[in-house]
Design a protein around this motif. Structure first.
Motif, PDB file in Angstrom:
ATOM      1  N   ILE A 152     -45.134   8.968  -1.691  1.00 63.02           N
ATOM      2  CA  ILE A 152     -44.543   7.804  -1.073  1.00 63.02           C
ATOM      3  C   ILE A 152     -43.908   7.074  -2.074  1.00 63.02           C
ATOM      4  N   GLN A 153     -44.300   6.696  -3.234  1.00 63.55           N
ATOM      5  CA  GLN A 153     -43.506   5.974  -4.367  1.00 63.55           C
ATOM      6  C   GLN A 153     -42.695   6.911  -4.652  1.00 63.55           C
ATOM      7  N   ASP A 154     -42.728   8.158  -4.952  1.00 60.64           N
ATOM      8  CA  ASP A 154     -41.688   9.131  -5.467  1.00 60.64           C
ATOM      9  C   ASP A 154     -40.530   9.137  -4.333  1.00 60.64           C
ATOM     10  N   SER A 155     -40.828   8.761  -3.004  1.00 60.41           N
ATOM     11  CA  SER A 155     -39.937   8.765  -2.170  1.00 60.41           C
ATOM     12  C   SER A 155     -38.856   7.560  -2.247  1.00 60.41           C
ATOM     13  N   ARG A 156     -39.746   6.484  -2.608  1.00 64.58           N
ATOM     14  CA  ARG A 156     -38.843   5.348  -2.917  1.00 64.58           C
ATOM     15  C   ARG A 156     -37.972   5.330  -4.053  1.00 64.58           C
ATOM     16  N   ARG A 157     -38.351   6.038  -5.037  1.00 65.09           N
ATOM     17  CA  ARG A 157     -37.545   6.294  -6.240  1.00 65.09           C
ATOM     18  C   ARG A 157     -36.568   7.204  -5.812  1.00 65.09           C
ATOM     19  N   LEU A 158     -36.818   8.279  -4.944  1.00 65.51           N
ATOM     20  CA  LEU A 158     -35.549   8.864  -4.738  1.00 65.51           C
ATOM     21  C   LEU A 158     -34.656   8.467  -3.789  1.00 65.51           C
ATOM     22  N   ASP A 159     -35.110   7.560  -2.998  1.00 69.24           N
ATOM     23  CA  ASP A 159     -34.339   6.566  -1.963  1.00 69.24           C
ATOM     24  C   ASP A 159     -33.402   5.578  -3.062  1.00 69.24           C
ATOM     25  N   ALA A 160     -33.852   5.261  -4.088  1.00 70.61           N
ATOM     26  CA  ALA A 160     -32.981   4.508  -5.104  1.00 70.61           C
ATOM     27  C   ALA A 160     -32.005   5.270  -5.723  1.00 70.61           C
ATOM     28  N   LEU A 161     -32.414   6.541  -6.100  1.00 73.98           N
ATOM     29  CA  LEU A 161     -31.694   7.448  -6.574  1.00 73.98           C
ATOM     30  C   LEU A 161     -30.523   8.009  -5.577  1.00 73.98           C
ATOM     31  N   SER A 162     -30.845   7.914  -4.506  1.00 72.45           N
ATOM     32  CA  SER A 162     -29.831   8.460  -3.535  1.00 72.45           C
ATOM     33  C   SER A 162     -28.781   7.500  -3.377  1.00 72.45           C
ATOM     34  N   LYS A 163     -29.027   6.333  -3.499  1.00 72.95           N
ATOM     35  CA  LYS A 163     -28.080   5.052  -3.300  1.00 72.95           C
ATOM     36  C   LYS A 163     -27.319   5.157  -4.533  1.00 72.95           C
ATOM     37  N   ILE A 164     -27.857   5.546  -5.695  1.00 74.01           N
ATOM     38  CA  ILE A 164     -26.955   5.752  -7.037  1.00 74.01           C
ATOM     39  C   ILE A 164     -25.870   6.933  -6.897  1.00 74.01           C
ATOM     40  N   THR A 165     -26.434   8.066  -6.316  1.00 71.60           N
ATOM     41  CA  THR A 165     -25.699   9.199  -6.351  1.00 71.60           C
ATOM     42  C   THR A 165     -24.604   8.961  -5.226  1.00 71.60           C
ATOM     43  N   THR A 166     -24.870   8.304  -4.135  1.00 73.39           N
ATOM     44  CA  THR A 166     -24.109   7.880  -3.133  1.00 73.39           C
ATOM     45  C   THR A 166     -22.786   7.101  -3.808  1.00 73.39           C
ATOM     46  N   TYR A 167     -23.208   6.218  -4.606  1.00 76.46           N
ATOM     47  CA  TYR A 167     -22.268   5.270  -5.197  1.00 76.46           C
ATOM     48  C   TYR A 167     -21.290   6.345  -6.172  1.00 76.46           C
ATOM     49  N   MET A 168     -21.878   7.045  -6.900  1.00 76.76           N
ATOM     50  CA  MET A 168     -21.120   8.135  -7.777  1.00 76.76           C
ATOM     51  C   MET A 168     -20.267   8.836  -6.770  1.00 76.76           C
ATOM     52  N   ARG A 169     -20.666   9.582  -5.803  1.00 79.01           N
ATOM     53  CA  ARG A 169     -19.807  10.183  -4.933  1.00 79.01           C
ATOM     54  C   ARG A 169     -18.661   9.437  -4.460  1.00 79.01           C
ATOM     55  N   GLU A 170     -18.784   8.120  -4.205  1.00 78.16           N
ATOM     56  CA  GLU A 170     -17.544   7.232  -3.663  1.00 78.16           C
ATOM     57  C   GLU A 170     -16.656   6.884  -4.937  1.00 78.16           C
ATOM     58  N   HIS A 171     -17.242   6.964  -6.244  1.00 75.84           N
ATOM     59  CA  HIS A 171     -16.208   6.677  -7.405  1.00 75.84           C
ATOM     60  C   HIS A 171     -16.340   7.537  -8.240  1.00 75.84           C
ATOM     61  N   TYR A 172     -16.415   8.945  -8.005  1.00 78.76           N
ATOM     62  CA  TYR A 172     -16.251   9.883  -8.966  1.00 78.76           C
ATOM     63  C   TYR A 172     -15.045  10.213  -9.750  1.00 78.76           C
ATOM     64  N   THR A 173     -14.039   9.633  -9.220  1.00 79.74           N
ATOM     65  CA  THR A 173     -12.717   9.657  -9.832  1.00 79.74           C
ATOM     66  C   THR A 173     -12.723   8.644 -10.968  1.00 79.74           C
ATOM     67  N   GLU A 174     -13.394   7.614 -10.930  1.00 80.77           N
ATOM     68  CA  GLU A 174     -13.463   6.553 -12.142  1.00 80.77           C
ATOM     69  C   GLU A 174     -14.348   7.028 -13.269  1.00 80.77           C
ATOM     70  N   GLU A 175     -14.030   6.472 -14.385  1.00 75.92           N
ATOM     71  CA  GLU A 175     -14.902   6.604 -15.527  1.00 75.92           C
ATOM     72  C   GLU A 175     -16.107   6.096 -15.306  1.00 75.92           C
ATOM     73  N   LEU A 176     -17.371   6.665 -15.187  1.00 75.25           N
ATOM     74  CA  LEU A 176     -18.525   6.075 -14.931  1.00 75.25           C
ATOM     75  C   LEU A 176     -19.360   6.336 -15.881  1.00 75.25           C
ATOM     76  N   LYS A 177     -20.019   5.583 -16.385  1.00 76.50           N
ATOM     77  CA  LYS A 177     -21.037   5.629 -17.598  1.00 76.50           C
ATOM     78  C   LYS A 177     -22.414   5.423 -17.196  1.00 76.50           C
ATOM     79  N   LEU A 178     -23.629   5.974 -17.721  1.00 75.16           N
ATOM     80  CA  LEU A 178     -24.966   5.676 -17.545  1.00 75.16           C
ATOM     81  C   LEU A 178     -25.013   4.352 -17.623  1.00 75.16           C
ATOM     82  N   SER A 179     -24.716   3.705 -18.843  1.00 76.14           N
ATOM     83  CA  SER A 179     -25.106   2.261 -18.791  1.00 76.14           C
ATOM     84  C   SER A 179     -24.684   1.351 -17.904  1.00 76.14           C
ATOM     85  N   GLU A 180     -23.435   1.639 -17.458  1.00 79.09           N
ATOM     86  CA  GLU A 180     -22.899   0.786 -16.391  1.00 79.09           C
ATOM     87  C   GLU A 180     -23.593   1.084 -14.989  1.00 79.09           C
ATOM     88  N   MET A 181     -24.000   2.012 -14.898  1.00 73.13           N
ATOM     89  CA  MET A 181     -24.777   2.463 -13.744  1.00 73.13           C
ATOM     90  C   MET A 181     -26.035   1.781 -13.338  1.00 73.13           C
TER      91      MET A 181
END
Length: 204
Positions: A89-118
């Motif tokens: 369940i804890q892993d699932s919550r982390r995956l859910d959090a990561l899913s939100k991040i990857t969704t953001y990346m897919r919506e803004h992939y044409t921009e300059e995205l950096k790990l530190s900014e994310m």
């Protein structure tokens, strides 16, 4: 082939902890000593979905949706696990959090995205977000972003008449040379060779 299914499609089947997990037929057979679901059914629907999508014959939209829901039905009926340990369940919550991040990346992939900014945007340290990607996505942040850009660029390469240079810039690559280099590294051929195969002629 990669078939991405939004998590919300399975909301009706979440546990009380908003958790859902699927397992392979082999694991079901080994752990539960029960008859495993036939993976060939799932493989058939996914392959058929791909064929229908590529052919795009009359009424293909309805056929793809029918196949899509057949896949969801099999996943819920034959592959869903109904019990989960606290660690899962804890892993699932982390995956859910990561899913939100990857969704953001897919919506803004044409921009300059950096790990530190994310990391800052989602309230994590650089190191923690980096570990999340390596543990759950099995690749690092930069490679994941590159995969997203390459996926969309390939789609345009095969389905539009844009020049290779325009496709590269429109999908977040620094230049057509950078795109061609990464494309050849991944597919062992140049973008121009793929374009020729699909008989698309770039506009001048």
């Amino acid at each position: 082939m990669v078939l991405q299914i939004p998590l919300k499609q399975f909301e009706k089947y979440f546990t009380a902890q908003r958790f859902i997990r699927f397992t392979s037929a082999a694991r079901v057979a080994k752990d539960q000593k029960s008859k495993a679901p036939d993976n060939r059914k799932l493989a058939f629907f996914i392959e058929e979905l791909y064929k229908v999508y590529c052919a795009r014959e009359e009424g293909w939209e309805y056929r793809t949706m029918a196949l899509y829901y057949n896949i969801l039905y099999l996943m819920v009926r034959d592959y869903r696990e109904t019990e989960a340990a606290q660690e899962e369940i804890q892993d699932s919550r982390r995956l859910d959090a990561l899913s939100k991040i990857t969704t953001y990346m897919r919506e803004h992939y044409t921009e300059e995205l950096k790990l530190s900014e994310m990391a800052n945007l989602f309230g994590y340290s650089d190191a923690y977000l980096s570990r999340m990607f390596k543990k759950y996505a099995k690749i690092n942040f930069k490679t994941y972003l590159q995969e997203i850009r390459m996926s969309y660029a390939c789609r345009e390469l095969m389905n539009t008449e844009k020049t290779v240079s325009q496709i590269a810039l429109d999908n977040g690559f620094a230049s057509s040379r950078a795109f061609s280099r990464e494309f050849q590294k991944k597919y062992n051929r140049l973008p121009s060779e793929v374009r020729q195969k699909f008989n698309t002629t770039p506009k001048e």
